[in-house]
Every structure is written in structure tokens, then in C-alpha cells.
Design an enzyme around this catalytic site. Sequence first.
Site, PDB file in Angstrom:
ATOM      1  N   GLU A  23       6.021 -15.836  11.442  1.00 43.34           N
ATOM      2  CA  GLU A  23       7.169 -16.384  11.758  1.00 43.34           C
ATOM      3  C   GLU A  23       7.474 -17.421  12.604  1.00 43.34           C
ATOM      4  O   GLU A  23       6.351 -17.498  13.270  1.00 43.34           O
ATOM      5  CB  GLU A  23       8.171 -15.054  12.062  1.00 43.34           C
ATOM      6  CG  GLU A  23       8.216 -14.059  11.249  1.00 43.34           C
ATOM      7  CD  GLU A  23       8.962 -14.028   9.974  1.00 43.34           C
ATOM      8  OE1 GLU A  23       9.967 -14.935  10.044  1.00 43.34           O
ATOM      9  OE2 GLU A  23       8.734 -13.537   9.108  1.00 43.34           O
TER      10      GLU A  23
ATOM     11  N   ILE B  61       0.943  -1.336   0.086  1.00 39.69           N
ATOM     12  CA  ILE B  61       0.107   0.105   0.027  1.00 39.69           C
ATOM     13  C   ILE B  61       0.690   1.137   0.098  1.00 39.69           C
ATOM     14  O   ILE B  61       1.719   1.373   0.900  1.00 39.69           O
ATOM     15  CB  ILE B  61      -0.973   0.057   1.221  1.00 39.69           C
ATOM     16  CG1 ILE B  61      -1.799  -1.209   1.339  1.00 39.69           C
ATOM     17  CG2 ILE B  61      -1.916   1.240   1.420  1.00 39.69           C
ATOM     18  CD1 ILE B  61      -2.710  -1.438   2.522  1.00 39.69           C
TER      19      ILE B  61
ATOM     20  N   LYS C 142       5.523   0.669  12.835  1.00 37.99           N
ATOM     21  CA  LYS C 142       4.880   1.221  11.616  1.00 37.99           C
ATOM     22  C   LYS C 142       4.081   2.693  11.992  1.00 37.99           C
ATOM     23  O   LYS C 142       3.905   3.757  11.232  1.00 37.99           O
ATOM     24  CB  LYS C 142       3.948   0.191  10.748  1.00 37.99           C
ATOM     25  CG  LYS C 142       4.815  -0.826  10.185  1.00 37.99           C
ATOM     26  CD  LYS C 142       3.765  -2.060   9.986  1.00 37.99           C
ATOM     27  CE  LYS C 142       4.536  -3.160   9.551  1.00 37.99           C
ATOM     28  NZ  LYS C 142       3.678  -4.503   9.299  1.00 37.99           N
TER      29      LYS C 142
END
Length: 441
Positions: A190, A136, A205
Amino acid sequence: MRQIGIGLAGLGTVGAGVYKHVAQNRALLMERIGVELVVRRAVVRDPSKARVAGPSREQLSTRWQDLIDDPAIDIVVELMGGIDEPLALIRAAVTAGKVVVTGNKALLAEHGQEIFALAAEKRVPVFFEASTAGGIPIIKTIREALIANHIVSIHGIINGTSNYILTRMTDARLDFAEALAEAQAQGYAEADPTLDINGWDAAHKAVILASLAYGFWVGTDQIFVEGIDRLTATDIRFADELGYRVKLLAIIKADAAGPDGTAGSGGIEVRVHPTLIPKHHVLASVSGVFNAVRVCGDVVGETLFYGRGAGQDPTASAVISDLAEAAISLGGARGSYGFTPHGLYGNCRPLEDIRSRYYLRLAVDDKPGVLGQVASILGRHDVGISSVVQPETHDEAGRAQLVLMLDRASHRQMQSALEDILRLSAVMPPPALLRVESFTT
Ligand SMILES: NC(=O)c1ccc[n+]([C@@H]2O[C@H](COP(=O)([O-])OP(=O)(O)OC[C@H]3O[C@@H](n4cnc5c(N)ncnc54)[C@H](OP(=O)(O)O)[C@@H]3O)[C@@H](O)[C@H]2O)c1
């Protein structure tokens, strides 16, 4: 055409994707930016590892210093992960006058202030589209497209792993441990999913988005972070019954002066935590590993961005957009004049050849056999029927409505089938023919 040399630090999931797509879309990129992007060298930990994509073995090295020392490298792309080595690399690259591109959110959240102070001092840009929300283009959106705006608020679902887990807890009624195990089995989490489930990947973020929106580097110690690791299936079910979806939401807001004259503190808030969202809100329907970011600006109002927040290809798309911008910043590359013409695609396909699915409604006499006649005409024109609905109700003239969902067919096929159908005495014009978009391409 002038070449711009690229040094890739890291040839893992993202680095290999960047290498692959720079090569695959070489002609398009050359047309669009007016220079050729050439990967001259890559740095890895283990050069003997088998790799899906990457430069030749002779172009691999284990020392990032080789990228700094190579005068043919103009742009250094940091995709190694970690903190200390990438920080040393970026300091050295900027000091040497090489433009930097990075996707390292943890590094920027911790050391953004220092990195961008150095970038400003040396007048060398550092680009970071891939650091937040994967494919994005939210960084460029806030920095460029929304430049006219005071950012009122940002709400983001910006961790795909936790969103997948929450989606499965909601839809399949799994408990947290089951949903996490499933995410790992699917490759969405993960082996060590700590930063995803404790909220800190989203928090890094959020720090980047907040810093960009408000013009100062927000400290990681200034934000509130709670993960999804203590969320129970019972709470998700109750929330559901009450009309809510639970999402790990990053919330960034400015406490600005109100339109009614009330004074704001001028401060901002940055939080990441599990949040109940009304089911009818568009963010509630962002499921699985997808990300979405809602940005509200004082001029533009509400905007919404949706897409894949991680993974090789979406993240490579973001890195390559930075490479184009980096090349332009080096001069010689063609900036945009608003529209860049090129002939790589030839012309538009004729309308007659364009295929789609259709919705067809016909007003027909209410008597047996009409459906069979219509179906046989469609069959002759090789148009498949996927479903038929015949509501009990009739129109004012007493005619029945026949609604057919049709398989993919060309405009040409459909028009000639329709002409034949309208010749049937039992079918009254006009028909209603609408295209159905399946979003398969
Ligand atoms: N994966 C995503 O979807 C995604 C999305 C957005 C942002 N990011 C960010 O992008 C960065 C890279 O992620 P990734 O998933 O591509 O990581 P990855 O698959 O683990 O790849 C890391 C690469 O860097 C190399 N490397 C690591 N440490 C090194 C060192 N000290 N010296 C030399 N080479 C070193 C590795 O070499 P070997 O190949 O020899 O091991 C490997 O090629 C991270 O900062 C991550 O947060 C990733």
C-alpha cells in the site's frame, strides 16, 4: 431455485471480486449448494465512482443500514475495512438475524471476543475465511478438517508484502528501502505500508489463527510483534551464508503436556518476528507475495498449505466459500453428503488427446547420425525438442544414452513417433518415456 439475498458492504478490491465471481460461477455454485446467490444491494462511499464490477447504480447506497433494513437480504458481507463502521454494521446484522461474512482481520483481532459472544447469543453465524491468508482455506481447515486435533503449533508466512520485500532483499541483494519501493511500484504494498512492515497485519492474522486453534480470543496485548522494518541487507546475507532464509514468521504454539509426562503450562505463545529458517525447510522456499501455513496437530502430524495470501481473486474465492456456508446455515441450501454429483463438465477427455511435455531416454548405438534420425522422426510427428543431453557414460552393453526433453505433444502424437523411433536399428528398446508437468494451468 430458491434465492439467497446478499448485501455487499464494500465494492472495492475484494467486494468487486466477489461480485464478479458470484456472477461468473453462478451455474457451478447453484449446482453445488442448491440455491442461487443473488447480490441485491451494495454499499460504497462514492456511488458515482466508475467500477469494473458491481450491481447497477440503483442498487448502490452509501448507508450500510440499508442492508439491515432490506428484508430480501439474508447475508451481509462486510468488506469495507476499518474498525468502527464495520463493527456497528456487524452488531446490527447479527442482531437482525442476518448471517455475516467478513474479511476484516483488524476488526476480528480487536473485537473478535465481543462479535462472537453476540453471534452465540443471537445464534447467528459470522464467517471469516478471507481474514487470514487470502485464498488459502486455513480457517475452515483448522475449524473443520483438523477438528480431531489438539493443535500443537502453527507457523505461518502470512504477510505477502513483507515476504516479497524479504525475497528481494535476499535474491537481488536490495536493501530494505529499495525492496519496499519496488514492492510499492509493483502494487504489492500500500501507499502506507505501515501494518505490513511493522508486523501488525501478520499479527492480526496470528491472533485469529491462535484464537481459532485454542478456543479463546487472544488479546493483541498478549503477543510479541516485531516487523521487518529494521532488518538490514547485511543480516540477510550473513544468514544466507550460514544456510538460512529470513522470513517474517508467525509462530503459535501450545505449551502442552509432553508425551514423556512433563507437565505443560497449558498456555499458548503467539509471536510474529523476522526469523531465520534453514534453507532446506519447505517454508524457506516460499517466495514473493505467496503465503504458507504449517499446522501441526497431535493426530494428523504436520500439514502444509500454500497459496496467494491477498489480491482480488484469491480473497474473493475465500469470501464465496463463506457465502456457500452461510447459505447452508440459512437452511434450504444443500449441505454436502460427501460428494455432490453434477454434469457441468461433460466427460473426461480421451487419453490420446491429452497433451504434455515429455522426457525421453533412449539407449542407442554410439555412432554418428543417430540423434539426427531420432530428431527427424520427431519432427515428422510435429514433436518439438527443447533440449538434448548425451552423457559421456555408456551402459553395460556399451550403448550410449540419449536424453531428450520434448515440447508439448498429445499422447497420440508421442506414441506414433515412438513406434517409428523404435524401428530404427540403432535404438534398443525399451525406451523411458515420462511426462513433465510445467504447472502452466
Ligand atoms: N485486498 C485484499 O487483498 C484483502 C485480502 C484479505 C482481506 N482483505 C480485507 O477486506 C476488506 C476490504 O479490503 P479491500 O482491499 O477490498 O478494500 P478497498 O479496496 O479499500 O474497498 C473498500 C470498499 O468499501 C467501501 N467503503 C469503505 N468505507 C465505507 C463506508 N464507511 N461506508 C460505505 N462504504 C465504504 C469503499 O467505497 P468506495 O468504492 O466508494 O471507495 C470500497 O468500495 C478489508 O477489511 C481488508 O483488510 C483484503
